[in-house]
Design a protein around this motif. Sequence first.
Motif, PDB file in Angstrom:
ATOM      1  N   LEU A   1      47.555 -15.273  23.988  1.00  0.00           N
ATOM      2  CA  LEU A   1      47.385 -14.748  25.172  1.00  0.00           C
ATOM      3  C   LEU A   1      47.264 -15.847  26.273  1.00  0.00           C
ATOM      4  N   CYS A   2      47.259 -15.554  27.720  1.00  0.00           N
ATOM      5  CA  CYS A   2      46.998 -16.419  28.732  1.00  0.00           C
ATOM      6  C   CYS A   2      45.766 -17.068  28.741  1.00  0.00           C
TER       7      CYS A   2
ATOM      8  N   SER B   1      43.910 -29.229  30.549  1.00  0.00           N
ATOM      9  CA  SER B   1      44.928 -30.110  31.415  1.00  0.00           C
ATOM     10  C   SER B   1      45.087 -31.484  30.750  1.00  0.00           C
ATOM     11  N   ARG B   2      45.638 -31.691  29.942  1.00  0.00           N
ATOM     12  CA  ARG B   2      46.424 -32.793  29.421  1.00  0.00           C
ATOM     13  C   ARG B   2      47.718 -32.864  29.343  1.00  0.00           C
ATOM     14  N   GLY B   3      48.373 -34.167  29.478  1.00  0.00           N
ATOM     15  CA  GLY B   3      49.807 -34.479  29.418  1.00  0.00           C
ATOM     16  C   GLY B   3      50.292 -34.246  30.737  1.00  0.00           C
ATOM     17  N   LYS B   4      51.698 -33.903  30.821  1.00  0.00           N
ATOM     18  CA  LYS B   4      52.759 -33.669  31.871  1.00  0.00           C
ATOM     19  C   LYS B   4      52.808 -32.212  32.224  1.00  0.00           C
ATOM     20  N   ASP B   5      52.626 -32.077  33.593  1.00  0.00           N
ATOM     21  CA  ASP B   5      52.784 -30.601  34.075  1.00  0.00           C
ATOM     22  C   ASP B   5      54.139 -30.161  33.704  1.00  0.00           C
ATOM     23  N   THR B   6      54.081 -28.887  33.295  1.00  0.00           N
ATOM     24  CA  THR B   6      55.344 -28.362  32.971  1.00  0.00           C
ATOM     25  C   THR B   6      55.636 -27.649  34.173  1.00  0.00           C
ATOM     26  N   GLY B   7      55.154 -27.247  34.973  1.00  0.00           N
ATOM     27  CA  GLY B   7      55.477 -26.431  36.263  1.00  0.00           C
ATOM     28  C   GLY B   7      55.279 -24.708  35.950  1.00  0.00           C
ATOM     29  N   GLU B   8      54.676 -24.520  34.805  1.00  0.00           N
ATOM     30  CA  GLU B   8      54.303 -23.111  34.625  1.00  0.00           C
ATOM     31  C   GLU B   8      53.171 -22.993  35.248  1.00  0.00           C
TER      32      GLU B   8
ATOM     33  N   ARG C   1      54.104  -9.687  28.725  1.00  0.00           N
ATOM     34  CA  ARG C   1      55.463 -10.251  28.525  1.00  0.00           C
ATOM     35  C   ARG C   1      56.373  -9.903  29.796  1.00  0.00           C
ATOM     36  N   ALA C   2      56.570  -8.410  29.767  1.00  0.00           N
ATOM     37  CA  ALA C   2      57.191  -7.774  31.071  1.00  0.00           C
ATOM     38  C   ALA C   2      56.813  -8.279  32.401  1.00  0.00           C
ATOM     39  N   GLN C   3      55.355  -8.377  32.556  1.00  0.00           N
ATOM     40  CA  GLN C   3      55.047  -8.761  33.777  1.00  0.00           C
ATOM     41  C   GLN C   3      55.446 -10.170  34.152  1.00  0.00           C
ATOM     42  N   LEU C   4      55.144 -11.086  33.119  1.00  0.00           N
ATOM     43  CA  LEU C   4      55.776 -12.574  33.435  1.00  0.00           C
ATOM     44  C   LEU C   4      57.232 -12.630  33.503  1.00  0.00           C
ATOM     45  N   GLU C   5      58.061 -11.759  32.668  1.00  0.00           N
ATOM     46  CA  GLU C   5      59.463 -11.942  33.003  1.00  0.00           C
ATOM     47  C   GLU C   5      59.959 -11.597  34.418  1.00  0.00           C
ATOM     48  N   ARG C   6      59.178 -10.818  35.241  1.00  0.00           N
ATOM     49  CA  ARG C   6      59.443 -10.427  36.489  1.00  0.00           C
ATOM     50  C   ARG C   6      59.036 -11.643  37.620  1.00  0.00           C
ATOM     51  N   ILE C   7      58.250 -12.632  37.013  1.00  0.00           N
ATOM     52  CA  ILE C   7      57.661 -13.543  37.970  1.00  0.00           C
ATOM     53  C   ILE C   7      58.485 -14.860  38.017  1.00  0.00           C
ATOM     54  N   PRO C   8      59.231 -15.173  38.972  1.00  0.00           N
ATOM     55  CA  PRO C   8      60.195 -16.409  38.856  1.00  0.00           C
ATOM     56  C   PRO C   8      58.973 -17.723  38.333  1.00  0.00           C
ATOM     57  N   GLY C   9      59.782 -18.414  37.767  1.00  0.00           N
ATOM     58  CA  GLY C   9      59.172 -19.828  37.224  1.00  0.00           C
ATOM     59  C   GLY C   9      58.101 -19.551  35.890  1.00  0.00           C
ATOM     60  N   ARG C  10      57.853 -18.437  35.517  1.00  0.00           N
ATOM     61  CA  ARG C  10      56.955 -18.149  34.444  1.00  0.00           C
ATOM     62  C   ARG C  10      57.723 -18.440  33.197  1.00  0.00           C
ATOM     63  N   ASN C  11      57.043 -18.627  31.970  1.00  0.00           N
ATOM     64  CA  ASN C  11      57.589 -18.882  30.599  1.00  0.00           C
ATOM     65  C   ASN C  11      56.851 -17.973  29.780  1.00  0.00           C
ATOM     66  N   PRO C  12      57.503 -16.726  29.584  1.00  0.00           N
ATOM     67  CA  PRO C  12      56.847 -15.625  28.669  1.00  0.00           C
ATOM     68  C   PRO C  12      56.771 -16.090  27.169  1.00  0.00           C
ATOM     69  N   ASP C  13      57.684 -16.897  26.941  1.00  0.00           N
ATOM     70  CA  ASP C  13      57.774 -17.530  25.600  1.00  0.00           C
ATOM     71  C   ASP C  13      56.563 -18.420  25.141  1.00  0.00           C
ATOM     72  N   ARG C  14      55.812 -19.057  26.327  1.00  0.00           N
ATOM     73  CA  ARG C  14      54.688 -19.879  26.388  1.00  0.00           C
ATOM     74  C   ARG C  14      53.299 -19.421  26.873  1.00  0.00           C
ATOM     75  N   GLU C  15      53.410 -18.430  27.681  1.00  0.00           N
ATOM     76  CA  GLU C  15      52.425 -17.876  28.301  1.00  0.00           C
ATOM     77  C   GLU C  15      51.869 -16.348  27.810  1.00  0.00           C
ATOM     78  N   THR C  16      52.331 -15.942  26.488  1.00  0.00           N
ATOM     79  CA  THR C  16      51.713 -15.008  25.984  1.00  0.00           C
ATOM     80  C   THR C  16      51.971 -15.032  24.348  1.00  0.00           C
ATOM     81  N   LEU C  17      51.334 -14.278  23.625  1.00  0.00           N
ATOM     82  CA  LEU C  17      51.696 -14.285  22.159  1.00  0.00           C
ATOM     83  C   LEU C  17      53.009 -13.611  21.949  1.00  0.00           C
ATOM     84  N   ASN C  18      54.008 -13.839  21.093  1.00  0.00           N
ATOM     85  CA  ASN C  18      54.746 -12.990  20.820  1.00  0.00           C
ATOM     86  C   ASN C  18      54.941 -12.727  19.625  1.00  0.00           C
TER      87      ASN C  18
END
Length: 211
Positions: free
Chosen positions: A1-2, A8-15, A134-151
């Motif tokens: 889950l989120c 904060s390591r590596g390169k910013d993905t923009g999420e 996941r449904a919440q994230l899918e409605r928010i532009p720029g979010r990545n449900p595949d990475r920001e919640t467990l699937n």
Amino acid sequence: LCCERAASRGKDTGETHPDGRPLVWPDSSRGPAFGSHAYPGSHQGGRLSGEDQDERKVVLTEQDLKPIFSQFAIRGDFAGAQLLKVGHINDTYLVGSDHDGTREQFIFQRINHFVFRDPERLMANFEKITRHIRAQLERIPGRNPDRETLNLLYARSGGCCHISPDGEYWRAYRFVGDTHIVNVATKPEEAFEASRAFGCFQKLLSDLDAS
């Protein structure tokens, strides 16, 4: 889950979080390379260990996990597994698949039903929460449900977990790679990020009907 937010390591993905700040940073340099001791398939035929509730050693082999793998709706063939020494309750394995040369990784967990006495209700809650996020994230532009919640991966029987012939409960979900996880905060910034991620988690669930 989120709330399992990468440090904060590596390169910013923009999420981003709802507060507009980055959520996940990749850290490929820390990830396992194919063929290394940390990549599924490198223990072929090897023994995968765990412990039961009495701390007695329980030995699993990849051949033990292969039939569990086959019970989930995953394309491709079983391509090895590795015990992950994380957490204190469930047995967790990193499992690989190979579909026409394309490799994927998944997390498989044997639920400790000595701790979680009603695994089916546990998984019903787990499914409800992750689907809602996941449904919440899918409605928010720029979010990545595949990475920001467990699937969750569904069992071929249609349920969100598999019950083995010996009465063990197994769940599986997609592995989120290229991340660095901090298990213990060693500085204030890490504690702050953990609390911010938990706030994100709570916000995404604020309109969940838990009845």
